[in-house]
Every structure is written in C-alpha cells, then in structure tokens.
Design an enzyme around this catalytic site. Structure first.
Site, mmCIF file in Angstrom:
data_model
loop_
_atom_site.group_PDB
_atom_site.id
_atom_site.type_symbol
_atom_site.label_atom_id
_atom_site.label_comp_id
_atom_site.label_asym_id
_atom_site.label_seq_id
_atom_site.Cartn_x
_atom_site.Cartn_y
_atom_site.Cartn_z
ATOM 1 N N ALA A 173 28.708 13.708 86.495
ATOM 2 C CA ALA A 173 29.316 14.706 87.466
ATOM 3 C C ALA A 173 30.521 15.586 86.864
ATOM 4 O O ALA A 173 31.356 14.959 86.530
ATOM 5 C CB ALA A 173 29.696 14.102 88.759
ATOM 6 N N GLY A 208 26.118 16.022 89.947
ATOM 7 C CA GLY A 208 26.632 17.059 90.578
ATOM 8 C C GLY A 208 27.702 17.699 90.137
ATOM 9 O O GLY A 208 28.740 17.223 89.505
ATOM 10 N N HIS A 237 28.666 37.430 76.921
ATOM 11 C CA HIS A 237 29.452 38.389 77.182
ATOM 12 C C HIS A 237 30.381 38.676 76.278
ATOM 13 O O HIS A 237 30.959 37.602 75.741
ATOM 14 C CB HIS A 237 30.130 38.709 78.422
ATOM 15 C CG HIS A 237 29.419 38.442 79.783
ATOM 16 N ND1 HIS A 237 28.577 39.569 80.362
ATOM 17 C CD2 HIS A 237 29.026 37.735 80.530
ATOM 18 C CE1 HIS A 237 27.956 39.256 81.446
ATOM 19 N NE2 HIS A 237 28.033 37.876 81.530
ATOM 20 N N ASN A 290 18.889 19.344 93.839
ATOM 21 C CA ASN A 290 19.624 19.338 95.083
ATOM 22 C C ASN A 290 20.345 20.910 95.270
ATOM 23 O O ASN A 290 20.245 21.631 94.636
ATOM 24 C CB ASN A 290 20.760 18.290 94.894
ATOM 25 C CG ASN A 290 20.579 17.710 96.248
ATOM 26 O OD1 ASN A 290 20.843 18.132 97.551
ATOM 27 N ND2 ASN A 290 21.005 16.091 96.320
#
Length: 200
Positions: A162, A144, A117, A87
């Site tokens: 989510a 999501g 990093h 999505n």
C-alpha cells in the site's frame, strides 16, 4: 490517414505526439460520458455496469468487477484478463497500452499512468506528450494508494504494498513496497505467504 489518425498511432507507438489535437478531446469526452453513466448507476445495477465496461475496454476476460468510481482516459487501450477486481477510485491513464493479466486484485485509490510530459516547461507548454505502456502479470495484488508509473512491467505473483510508487520493473514472485518501491521479499510460488506483509 487523417492528422488525428497519425497522432493516435504516434501515441500508441510511444512516439512524441500532439496531445492538443481537437480530436483527442472529442474522444476523451466520449469516454467520460460513459464513465459518468457508469459511476452514477446504483450499486445494484451490476448488469448495466458490466455492459458499459464491455464497450469501454480494448478487451476483458470473465469475472470482472470494478467498484465505482472508476476513471480512465480512453479505455480502449486497456486489456484485462480473467478474474479481475478493482476497488474504489482506480484511475488509469491509458494513452499507452495497459495490459493486466489474470487474477489481479487492485486496492482502493490506485493509479496506473502511461502518459509522459516533457521536463522542459517551454516544450511541455506546446502540448506534446508521449506514452509508455504498463504491463501487469498474473496473480498480482496491488495495495491501496499505490501508483504505477509509465513504462513499468510487474511480473507474475507479485504483491505491491500500500502507498508504494513503482518507478522500476518488479520481477515475479516478490513483494515490493516503498517510495520508490523496491523488492523486500522473494516468494516461493504455492507457499502460504499471507503473514509476510500487509499490503492494504
């Protein structure tokens, strides 16, 4: 082998490499130009969208759909199986290899990171980095707003809730959620599990 090829191989192999080599920026620019074109096509221009993605990824299977906008770093380090749907606002930082299996659904605003990093600021400011690959199995649903951190493996038949931040490997046939994500339910393959958790 050129200096850039040496640094590229170090990146792919998970070794510390010089990320500020100018050739990296040139390669990133090529990808971003393709993404700019992809993200600015009309939603109805699905064939042209597919053509751009075909030139972008290391490989992909059949029946792939990625909603605009989509962002990645190089693209060529992303390998996608069959029946893939992502999505809006998927971001993949593919300094390391990102392997995605068959029948994977990804909700909006999901992040998949491989770039690492240094914690020490002096070392970080030199521009050195390394990358850790991400592997996502078959039949995975990522809800999501989830973030998958470098070096993670997600097994087959997994649901990621989510907003989860996945900091450790998730074994197959499970539902994981939270920050950091943890397994909250084990699934029996083939059962109807739609009422166990709402991932997005």
């Amino acid at each position: 082998m050129t200096d850039f090829e040496i640094e590229w191989n170090r990146m792919i192999n998970g070794e510390i490499y010089n990320a500020v080599n100018p050739e990296f920026f040139k390669k990133l620019e090529i990808t971003r130009l393709k993404l700019w074109e992809f993200n600015n096509l009309k939603p109805s221009q699905t064939q042209k969208q597919a053509e751009i993605l075909h030139t972008l990824f290391g490989s992909h299977g059949t029946n792939m759909r990625i909603n605009q906008p989509f962002r990645c770093d190089f693209g060529c380090n992303i390998f996608i199986g069959n029946n893939f749907f992502a999505n809006f606002n998927l971001t993949i930082l593919d300094e390391g290899k990102v392997s995605i299996g068959d029948n994977v659904f990804i909700g909006p605003n999901v992040n998949i990171f491989t770039a690492c990093h240094p914690i020490d600021p002096a070392e970080r400011n030199t521009g050195v980095e390394w990358a850790e690959p991400v592997t996502i199995g078959n039949n995975v649903w990522i809800g999501g707003g989830a973030t998958i951190l470098p070096g993670i493996t997600i097994g087959n038949n997994v649901v990621i809730g989510a907003g989860s931040v996945v900091t450790k490997n998730i074994s197959g046939n499970s539902v994981a959620a939270g920050n950091p994500a943890r397994i909250i339910k084990h699934l029996t393959p083939g059962n109807n599990c739609h009422d166990t958790v709402e991932p997005c």
